[in-house]
Scaffold this motif. Structure first.
Motif, PDB file in Angstrom:
ATOM      1  N   TRP A 107       0.959  -1.364  -0.263  1.00  0.00           N
ATOM      2  CA  TRP A 107       0.058   0.072  -0.017  1.00  0.00           C
ATOM      3  C   TRP A 107       0.784   1.476  -0.026  1.00  0.00           C
ATOM      4  N   LEU A 108       2.083   1.191   0.652  1.00  0.00           N
ATOM      5  CA  LEU A 108       2.990   2.232   0.609  1.00  0.00           C
ATOM      6  C   LEU A 108       3.238   2.566  -0.726  1.00  0.00           C
ATOM      7  N   PHE A 109       3.966   1.571  -1.685  1.00  0.00           N
ATOM      8  CA  PHE A 109       4.094   1.439  -2.923  1.00  0.00           C
ATOM      9  C   PHE A 109       2.970   2.163  -3.695  1.00  0.00           C
ATOM     10  N   TYR A 110       1.915   1.660  -3.434  1.00  0.00           N
ATOM     11  CA  TYR A 110       0.725   2.140  -4.403  1.00  0.00           C
ATOM     12  C   TYR A 110       0.507   3.482  -4.137  1.00  0.00           C
ATOM     13  N   GLY A 111       0.678   3.990  -2.718  1.00  0.00           N
ATOM     14  CA  GLY A 111       0.585   5.565  -2.661  1.00  0.00           C
ATOM     15  C   GLY A 111       1.591   6.483  -3.309  1.00  0.00           C
ATOM     16  N   GLY A 112       2.770   5.765  -2.964  1.00  0.00           N
ATOM     17  CA  GLY A 112       4.033   6.402  -3.417  1.00  0.00           C
ATOM     18  C   GLY A 112       4.057   6.411  -5.188  1.00  0.00           C
ATOM     19  N   SER A 113       3.477   5.461  -5.637  1.00  0.00           N
ATOM     20  CA  SER A 113       3.472   5.684  -7.153  1.00  0.00           C
ATOM     21  C   SER A 113       2.648   6.878  -7.453  1.00  0.00           C
ATOM     22  N   PHE A 143      11.055   3.976  -5.644  1.00  0.00           N
ATOM     23  CA  PHE A 143      12.060   2.889  -6.081  1.00  0.00           C
ATOM     24  C   PHE A 143      12.508   2.016  -4.858  1.00  0.00           C
ATOM     25  N   ALA A 144      13.043   2.867  -3.633  1.00  0.00           N
ATOM     26  CA  ALA A 144      13.148   2.330  -2.642  1.00  0.00           C
ATOM     27  C   ALA A 144      12.324   1.291  -1.947  1.00  0.00           C
ATOM     28  N   ILE A 145      10.779   2.208  -1.687  1.00  0.00           N
ATOM     29  CA  ILE A 145       9.817   1.253  -1.235  1.00  0.00           C
ATOM     30  C   ILE A 145       9.552  -0.120  -2.240  1.00  0.00           C
ATOM     31  N   LEU A 146       9.872  -0.244  -3.438  1.00  0.00           N
ATOM     32  CA  LEU A 146       9.624  -1.304  -4.320  1.00  0.00           C
ATOM     33  C   LEU A 146      10.617  -2.289  -4.010  1.00  0.00           C
ATOM     34  N   MET A 147      11.977  -1.698  -3.671  1.00  0.00           N
ATOM     35  CA  MET A 147      13.110  -2.545  -3.496  1.00  0.00           C
ATOM     36  C   MET A 147      12.897  -3.277  -2.124  1.00  0.00           C
ATOM     37  N   MET A 148      12.372  -2.578  -1.137  1.00  0.00           N
ATOM     38  CA  MET A 148      11.976  -2.971   0.190  1.00  0.00           C
ATOM     39  C   MET A 148      11.159  -3.932   0.321  1.00  0.00           C
TER      40      MET A 148
END
Length: 168
Positions: A107-113, A143-148
């Motif tokens: 969800w963090l990645f979704y919001g970040g995107s 990108f960092a959230i995706l890698m995490m």
């Protein structure tokens, strides 16, 4: 474990190790920016950009180093009860907690995107006097959230393998 999962874990860990090892040196860049900020405030005209650049560098340092920290199992853990458990119990608890982490990171990645897309589309700028564009740091953050997220999935796979008696 299937070969595809082994390759996934190996690839994600190699990429995160390389990024993490490279980002470790970003601390010197932050120190240089903050030193320049101190010197410019003392001897010259104060710079508008130094504090915000230092903040952006710190965000990148922290977020890009996170997956490497997770990979090394160097993250903070409350060890009041955990340290007394058997390895199997620890692994079972880790499997459950990493699922919560994966859910959160998704969800963090979704919001970040979505935030990054907005910043690029509308040329979002910071509200400071310097007013830099926000898309570069938002791209790094996403990108960092995706890698995490990918590293958390790799940790989940490794924990499942550990429960089965295998090592990856």
């Amino acid at each position: 474990m299937p070969k595809a999962l082994r390759l996934y874990v190996r690839y994600v860990e190699v990429v995160n190790r390389k990024i993490g090892r490279a980002v470790m040196y970003m601390i010197f860049l932050m120190m240089a920016v903050l030193l320049y900020s101190s010197l410019s405030k003392t001897f010259f005209v104060p710079s508008l950009w130094t504090l915000e650049i230092a903040q952006f560098l710190m965000v990148a340092y922290f977020l890009l180093g996170g997956p490497y920290s997770l990979q090394l199992d160097d993250h903070v853990r409350m060890d009041l009860i955990y340290g007394k458990w058997s390895d199997r119990t620890k692994t079972l608890v880790d499997v459950v907690t990493v699922l919560f982490l994966i859910f959160y990171l998704f969800w963090l990645f979704y919001g970040g995107s979505s935030s990054t897309q907005y910043a690029v589309e509308y040329h979002e700028r910071s509200a400071s006097a310097w007013r830099p564009y926000m898309w570069p740091i938002k791209v790094v953050m996403t990108f960092a959230i995706l890698m995490m997220l990918l590293q958390a999935i790799a940790v989940f796979i490794k924990d499942i393998a550990k429960l089965k008696g295998e090592t990856l």
